[in-house]
Design a protein around this motif. Structure first.
Motif, PDB file in Angstrom:
ATOM      1  N   GLY A   1     -42.243   5.820  -7.134  1.00  0.00           N
ATOM      2  CA  GLY A   1     -42.316   7.154  -7.738  1.00  0.00           C
ATOM      3  C   GLY A   1     -41.648   8.254  -6.922  1.00  0.00           C
ATOM      4  O   GLY A   1     -41.970   9.428  -7.082  1.00  0.00           O
TER       5      GLY A   1
ATOM      6  N   THR B   1     -38.901  10.177  -7.007  1.00  0.00           N
ATOM      7  CA  THR B   1     -37.750  10.516  -7.842  1.00  0.00           C
ATOM      8  C   THR B   1     -37.043  11.775  -7.333  1.00  0.00           C
ATOM      9  O   THR B   1     -35.875  11.988  -7.617  1.00  0.00           O
ATOM     10  CB  THR B   1     -38.192  10.759  -9.297  1.00  0.00           C
ATOM     11  OG1 THR B   1     -39.392  11.533  -9.250  1.00  0.00           O
ATOM     12  CG2 THR B   1     -38.469   9.450 -10.007  1.00  0.00           C
TER      13      THR B   1
ATOM     14  N   LYS C   1     -32.690   2.067  -4.666  1.00  0.00           N
ATOM     15  CA  LYS C   1     -32.992   2.836  -5.878  1.00  0.00           C
ATOM     16  C   LYS C   1     -34.198   2.257  -6.604  1.00  0.00           C
ATOM     17  O   LYS C   1     -35.061   2.976  -7.100  1.00  0.00           O
ATOM     18  CB  LYS C   1     -31.799   2.774  -6.839  1.00  0.00           C
ATOM     19  CG  LYS C   1     -30.775   3.854  -6.589  1.00  0.00           C
ATOM     20  CD  LYS C   1     -29.829   3.896  -7.800  1.00  0.00           C
ATOM     21  CE  LYS C   1     -28.511   4.529  -7.440  1.00  0.00           C
ATOM     22  NZ  LYS C   1     -27.380   4.000  -8.180  1.00  0.00           N
ATOM     23  N   ASN C   2     -34.202   0.925  -6.692  1.00  0.00           N
ATOM     24  CA  ASN C   2     -35.290   0.232  -7.355  1.00  0.00           C
ATOM     25  C   ASN C   2     -36.633   0.539  -6.663  1.00  0.00           C
ATOM     26  O   ASN C   2     -37.647   0.817  -7.320  1.00  0.00           O
ATOM     27  CB  ASN C   2     -34.968  -1.275  -7.311  1.00  0.00           C
ATOM     28  CG  ASN C   2     -35.917  -2.099  -8.151  1.00  0.00           C
ATOM     29  OD1 ASN C   2     -36.998  -1.627  -8.509  1.00  0.00           O
ATOM     30  ND2 ASN C   2     -35.528  -3.315  -8.460  1.00  0.00           N
TER      31      ASN C   2
ATOM     32  N   GLU D   1     -34.882  13.847  -5.203  1.00  0.00           N
ATOM     33  CA  GLU D   1     -33.813  13.435  -4.280  1.00  0.00           C
ATOM     34  C   GLU D   1     -34.008  13.940  -2.857  1.00  0.00           C
ATOM     35  O   GLU D   1     -33.531  13.329  -1.907  1.00  0.00           O
ATOM     36  CB  GLU D   1     -32.438  13.859  -4.817  1.00  0.00           C
ATOM     37  CG  GLU D   1     -31.980  12.904  -5.898  1.00  0.00           C
ATOM     38  CD  GLU D   1     -30.566  13.136  -6.380  1.00  0.00           C
ATOM     39  OE1 GLU D   1     -29.858  13.959  -5.771  1.00  0.00           O
ATOM     40  OE2 GLU D   1     -30.198  12.491  -7.376  1.00  0.00           O
TER      41      GLU D   1
ATOM     42  N   GLN E   1     -35.391  11.485  -0.675  1.00  0.00           N
ATOM     43  CA  GLN E   1     -34.577  10.291  -0.418  1.00  0.00           C
ATOM     44  C   GLN E   1     -33.553  10.584   0.674  1.00  0.00           C
ATOM     45  O   GLN E   1     -32.643   9.812   0.912  1.00  0.00           O
ATOM     46  CB  GLN E   1     -33.851   9.866  -1.700  1.00  0.00           C
ATOM     47  CG  GLN E   1     -34.805   9.562  -2.844  1.00  0.00           C
ATOM     48  CD  GLN E   1     -34.085   9.235  -4.144  1.00  0.00           C
ATOM     49  OE1 GLN E   1     -32.867   9.173  -4.208  1.00  0.00           O
ATOM     50  NE2 GLN E   1     -34.845   9.006  -5.203  1.00  0.00           N
TER      51      GLN E   1
ATOM     52  N   LYS F   1     -37.788   4.025  -7.365  1.00  0.00           N
ATOM     53  CA  LYS F   1     -38.321   4.108  -8.725  1.00  0.00           C
ATOM     54  C   LYS F   1     -39.756   3.571  -8.762  1.00  0.00           C
ATOM     55  O   LYS F   1     -40.661   4.200  -9.315  1.00  0.00           O
ATOM     56  CB  LYS F   1     -37.422   3.307  -9.672  1.00  0.00           C
ATOM     57  CG  LYS F   1     -37.766   3.492 -11.138  1.00  0.00           C
ATOM     58  CD  LYS F   1     -36.823   2.718 -12.034  1.00  0.00           C
ATOM     59  CE  LYS F   1     -37.518   1.487 -12.541  1.00  0.00           C
ATOM     60  NZ  LYS F   1     -36.721   0.354 -12.847  1.00  0.00           N
ATOM     61  N   GLN F   2     -39.951   2.427  -8.129  1.00  0.00           N
ATOM     62  CA  GLN F   2     -41.282   1.806  -8.192  1.00  0.00           C
ATOM     63  C   GLN F   2     -42.347   2.628  -7.491  1.00  0.00           C
ATOM     64  O   GLN F   2     -43.488   2.684  -7.927  1.00  0.00           O
ATOM     65  CB  GLN F   2     -41.226   0.389  -7.610  1.00  0.00           C
ATOM     66  CG  GLN F   2     -40.275  -0.502  -8.387  1.00  0.00           C
ATOM     67  CD  GLN F   2     -40.683  -1.967  -8.353  1.00  0.00           C
ATOM     68  OE1 GLN F   2     -41.856  -2.304  -8.251  1.00  0.00           O
ATOM     69  NE2 GLN F   2     -39.706  -2.851  -8.459  1.00  0.00           N
TER      70      GLN F   2
ATOM     71  N   ILE G   1     -45.000   3.487 -10.393  1.00  0.00           N
ATOM     72  CA  ILE G   1     -44.918   2.972 -11.770  1.00  0.00           C
ATOM     73  C   ILE G   1     -46.128   2.090 -12.066  1.00  0.00           C
ATOM     74  O   ILE G   1     -46.669   1.431 -11.178  1.00  0.00           O
ATOM     75  CB  ILE G   1     -43.604   2.195 -12.080  1.00  0.00           C
ATOM     76  CG1 ILE G   1     -43.373   1.032 -11.134  1.00  0.00           C
ATOM     77  CG2 ILE G   1     -42.409   3.104 -12.116  1.00  0.00           C
ATOM     78  CD1 ILE G   1     -42.239   0.134 -11.614  1.00  0.00           C
TER      79      ILE G   1
END
Ligand code: MSP
Length: 525
Positions: free
Chosen positions: A475, A477, A468-469, A479, A482, A472-473, A499
């Motif tokens: 970008g 987002t 998840k981290n 789903e 993913q 996030k880093q 980010i």
């Protein structure tokens, strides 16, 4: 309707605090559940505690508690640990629950009525103070292995299960179902050590203690641990209850995970019980080895016990999950040592994974204000070779994990990480920036983000928070980006913004200090 995937852990004896060995089996089962969920299956994970028998009764007494009060507290302790370890179990069975006990009683009567169970005499070496039977081979110098006192030959009335009757059917089943036992060498171990010498009928009741499930038709007998314990895998699903919906949906299990010490019970007795009940057998029983210490088994007297909470508090959950899964080869015992733990942390997690993400995020910020370039149609050798090799590791990962070679499958992910790190050196983005080769620089950044995205997907079942981290880093987002089914091809990354200030996922540890710390903790345990 979705395909189902039912995975189980053994039910643990609640006789003390769980160490990292117990945690290993559960993390493994949890990872397989999450993997199959990601692959779009309706996955269901069962765990629980095995709460009957004289040992548990004695431990409760020592703690000044009624057995039921004691086992309930221990089940709560287990649940707390699984929460800390982010184990997403769907059901937690305790063998002292009514839903389990009534079905065990029904099964016993059914097997008795159809002639698989008969009444006979149990003979063994009995330690009176410990109130426990031992076989000749369990004795130490002819004395009780627990207290060292003399034992006496004793016999008592008991019920037996006629194992012999099923020997040929079991062997034929092994032959016809090559995936039933993993790894495969465990099969010949069973055949040579237990089946060929002749299966003994199994004693399944006791009259010398009462902390067990009473036999309905003969209540001075209680059902002895293994018949009781093994049935948990189906009683939890509601087998022979008023509502068999879950049983119909999930049985037979896809994979049942067990340690090598209980392989015999799961590879011989369990399939035979299921045959006697006319039920299908699990698709695979996965037998794993043990986590050992440098000086042998974990034991308090050796001062080498390590608990998962200790490691999680200091190093984070994902480092512990990674270490457990990565250090256990399929066919040998794995070793826990502070040195190995810290090395994996510093090299695999910090140098390889964390640095890859960190370097990439800062380059995308530096060269493109954080906006990830879309993939280009340019083709060049460096990129083509990288893509081909990287996809190769992903294919290898799938092959290994499908064969339940967990440590090796993680190794493939780390090969992919190393290969992606190498791609940075090959494309030398700083050079491209200097030479104003913008198209090539875009290609390089696109590939890096795209493969970090795939790495994050691959590690999700094992290390969800880290994945998840990373998403996030970099970008990612959305789903949809993913999802497991995006691993096979390269995706256009439109409007992806990393980010602005990346943060290291794992920070390098001072090895000597940490090794010293862990050694002291182990001594104190
Ligand atoms: N209650 C029985 C299982 C009944 S299943 C129907 C039992 N319980 S146990 O608590 O003693 O062990 C549970 C599991 O933990 C077993 O699979 C065992 O192999 C595993 N481990 C115990 N110590 C271990 C290590 N040091 N390393 C890896 N697994 C270990 O047996």
């Amino acid at each position: 309707m979705k395909d189902t995937f039912y995975v189980t852990t053994p039910i643990y004896y609640p006789s003390g605090k769980f160490h990292i060995g117990t945690a290993y089996t559960t993390v493994l089962a949890d990872s397989l559940k999450k993997l199959n969920q990601l692959r779009g299956k309706d996955a269901y994970l069962l765990t629980g505690t095995d709460e009957h028998g004289q040992k548990i009764q004695q431990v409760a007494q020592k703690n000044g508690k009624e057995p039921k009060e004691y086992v309930d507290e221990m089940a709560q302790m287990a649940k707390n640990l699984w929460k800390t370890m982010e184990i997403e179990y769907d059901d937690f069975i305790q063998t002292t629950q009514k839903r389990h006990e009534t079905v065990v009683q029904k099964v016993f009567e059914k097997l008795l009525a159809q002639g698989d169970i008969y009444k006979g005499k149990y003979e063994g070496m009995y330690c009176v103070p410990c109130e426990t039977y031992f076989t000749e081979t369990q004795l130490v110098d002819g004395k009780c292995p627990d207290c060292g006192r003399d034992v006496v030959k004793m016999e008592e009335e008991a019920y037996f299960f006629n194992m012999k009757k099923y020997t040929d059917r079991l062997l034929a089943y092994y032959d016809a179902h090559p995936d039933f036992i993993k790894p495969e060498y465990r099969k010949s171990e069973m055949i040579n050590n237990f089946i060929k010498p002749g299966l003994e009928d199994l004693c399944i009741t006791r009259t010398t203690f009462d902390w067990g499930i009473p036999v309905l038709s003969d209540p001075k007998h209680v059902v002895y641990v293994w018949l009781d314990a093994l049935l948990n895998y189906i009683t939890a699903l509601g087998y022979l209850s008023d509502d068999e919906t879950l049983f119909k949906k999930y049985w037979p299990a896809n994979v049942q995970i067990v340690g090598k010490d209980i392989a015999r019970f799961h590879l011989i007795y369990w399939p035979i019980f299921l045959m006697a009940l006319d039920l299908p057998l699990p698709k695979t029983i996965l037998v794993h080895n043990w986590i050992m210490m440098k000086d042998g088994k974990m034991s308090k007297s050796k001062g080498n016990v390590i608990y998962p909470e200790t490691l999680i508090e200091r190093y984070g959950l994902d480092a512990v999950r990674y270490f457990l899964l990565r250090e256990m080869p399929v066919s040998q015992d794995g070793i826990f040592s502070p040195e190995a733990f810290i090395e994996r942390y510093n090299f695999d997690l910090c140098n390889d994974l964390s640095n890859l993400v960190n370097r990439t995020v800062s380059m995308v910020n530096k060269y493109f204000d954080g906006k990830v370039p879309e993939s280009s149609t340019n083709s060049n050798n460096v990129d083509d070779t990288f893509e081909k090799e990287a996809q190769g590791y992903i294919e290898q990962f799938e092959a290994k994990i499908d064969n339940f070679e967990i440590a090796d499958s993680l190794k493939e992910i780390w090969q992919l990480i190393s290969r992606t790190n190498k791609y940075i050196d090959e494309t030398a983005p700083w050079q491209l920036a200097k030479e104003e080769e913008t198209e090539k620089l875009k290609d390089s950044m696109y590939h890096l983000i795209e493969y970090i995205r795939k790495i994050a997907i691959l590690i999700t079942p094992f290390m969800k928070d880290t994945a998840k981290n990373i998403f996030k880093q970099i970008g990612i987002t959305d789903e949809k980006l993913q999802m497991w089914d995006t691993l096979k091809t390269n995706i256009q990354l439109k409007d992806v913004q990393v980010i602005s200030q990346g943060e290291p996922i794992f920070m390098r540890l001072k090895a000597e200090d940490e090794i010293e710390y862990l050694k002291n903790i182990m001594k104190a345990n």
